[in-house]
Design an enzyme around this catalytic site. Structure first.
Site, PDB file in Angstrom:
ATOM      1  N   ARG A  69       0.780  -1.421   0.177  1.00 62.73           N
ATOM      2  CA  ARG A  69       0.226   0.527   0.208  1.00 62.73           C
ATOM      3  C   ARG A  69       0.988   1.007   0.322  1.00 62.73           C
ATOM      4  O   ARG A  69       0.451   2.076  -0.269  1.00 62.73           O
ATOM      5  CB  ARG A  69      -0.584   0.160   1.038  1.00 62.73           C
ATOM      6  N   MET A  94     -12.446   2.642  -3.061  1.00 63.37           N
ATOM      7  CA  MET A  94     -12.911   2.013  -2.572  1.00 63.37           C
ATOM      8  C   MET A  94     -11.563   1.331  -2.859  1.00 63.37           C
ATOM      9  O   MET A  94     -11.411   0.222  -1.781  1.00 63.37           O
ATOM     10  CB  MET A  94     -13.441   1.056  -3.888  1.00 63.37           C
ATOM     11  N   ARG A  95     -10.588   1.846  -2.218  1.00 61.57           N
ATOM     12  CA  ARG A  95      -9.426   1.641  -1.471  1.00 61.57           C
ATOM     13  C   ARG A  95      -9.100   2.678   0.046  1.00 61.57           C
ATOM     14  O   ARG A  95      -9.391   3.195  -0.109  1.00 61.57           O
ATOM     15  CB  ARG A  95      -7.961   2.098  -2.521  1.00 61.57           C
ATOM     16  N   ASN A 111     -14.713  13.026   2.039  1.00 63.27           N
ATOM     17  CA  ASN A 111     -14.836  11.737   1.724  1.00 63.27           C
ATOM     18  C   ASN A 111     -16.833  11.873   2.395  1.00 63.27           C
ATOM     19  O   ASN A 111     -17.319  12.510   2.810  1.00 63.27           O
ATOM     20  CB  ASN A 111     -14.189  10.417   2.366  1.00 63.27           C
ATOM     21  N   HIS A 113     -20.255   9.553   2.545  1.00 61.90           N
ATOM     22  CA  HIS A 113     -20.110   7.778   2.526  1.00 61.90           C
ATOM     23  C   HIS A 113     -21.649   7.575   2.434  1.00 61.90           C
ATOM     24  O   HIS A 113     -22.666   8.644   3.371  1.00 61.90           O
ATOM     25  CB  HIS A 113     -19.856   7.658   4.084  1.00 61.90           C
ATOM     26  N   ASP A 149     -14.317   5.404   7.458  1.00 62.22           N
ATOM     27  CA  ASP A 149     -15.784   6.179   7.757  1.00 62.22           C
ATOM     28  C   ASP A 149     -16.120   7.098   9.386  1.00 62.22           C
ATOM     29  O   ASP A 149     -17.562   7.144   9.694  1.00 62.22           O
ATOM     30  CB  ASP A 149     -16.882   4.950   7.766  1.00 62.22           C
TER      31      ASP A 149
END
Ligand code: GAR
Length: 202
Positions: A69, A94-95, A111, A113, A149
């Protein structure tokens, strides 16, 4: 104008809403401008949509990095630096990002969500809202912190869950709310205003 990079993995409908909102023809006073759309998936439909709007669009495929990563994120950082990005909007990216990457961008990365955080972090949010018998559902824009999140909430849009709702029906309603919410939050955030934006389905 703050220079914004948008990170995607797929359709890019939120990216399109963000790009449309920053179009000088639509909003000459907008405090941000898009400088790059980046996808970890070279097949993401959003890449062509960004290019069609004249925004540089680039894929950094995560697959060759095979679990490294840090190396994948070094490639992301190189592209972001090359574009002179100052803010990042994750829009269906989506990583999972490492704490080191998040720390580098802390306070400068948003972000979106598809749930009313802190409820339903992670995936399958529409199914889970229905299974839980929730009275309402929606979406959240938040600052990205090391926890998935999580992070300070910058905006939420709510919709009641109706009798007969299905995951697909809910997803479509939430998607429309996302397209309203994210541009509003980005506009405020780029101007230095972190007061949460609260919307209700109408
Ligand atoms: C959006 O619903 C976004 O909230 C969600 O992916 C979708 C992307 O759609 N993001 C996540 O689930 C992040 N974990 P789009 O590519 O059409 O914008």
């Amino acid at each position: 104008r703050r220079r914004v990079a948008i990170l995607i993995s797929g359709t890019g409908s939120n990216m399109e809403a963000l790009l449309a909102s920053m179009d000088p023809a639509a909003d000459p006073e907008h405090p941000a401008t898009p400088v790059l759309v980046l996808s970890n998936d070279p097949r993401a439909a959003g890449l062509a949509k960004a290019a069609a709007r004249g925004v540089p669009a680039l894929a950094v495929d995560h697959k060759p990095y095979r679990g490294d990563r840090a190396a994948f994120e070094a490639a992301l950082d190189a592209a972001l630096e090359e574009a002179g990005a100052e803010l990042i909007c994750l829009a269906g990216f989506m990583r999972i990002l490492t704490p080191a990457f998040v720390a580098r961008w802390q306070g400068r990365m948003l972000n979106i969500h598809p749930s009313l955080l802190p409820r339903h972090k992670g995936l399958r949010t529409h199914e889970r809202a229905l299974e839980a018998g929730d009275a309402e559902h929606g979406c959240t824009v938040h600052e990205v912190t090391a926890e998935l999140d999580d992070g300070p909430i910058l905006g939420q849009a709510r919709t009641p869950i109706l009798p007969g709702d299905t995951p697909d029906l809910l997803a479509a309603r939430v998607r429309r709310l996302e397209h309203r919410l994210y541009p509003l939050v980005l506009r405020r955030f780029a101007a230095g205003d972190r007061t949460p934006v609260m919307l209700q389905d109408d």
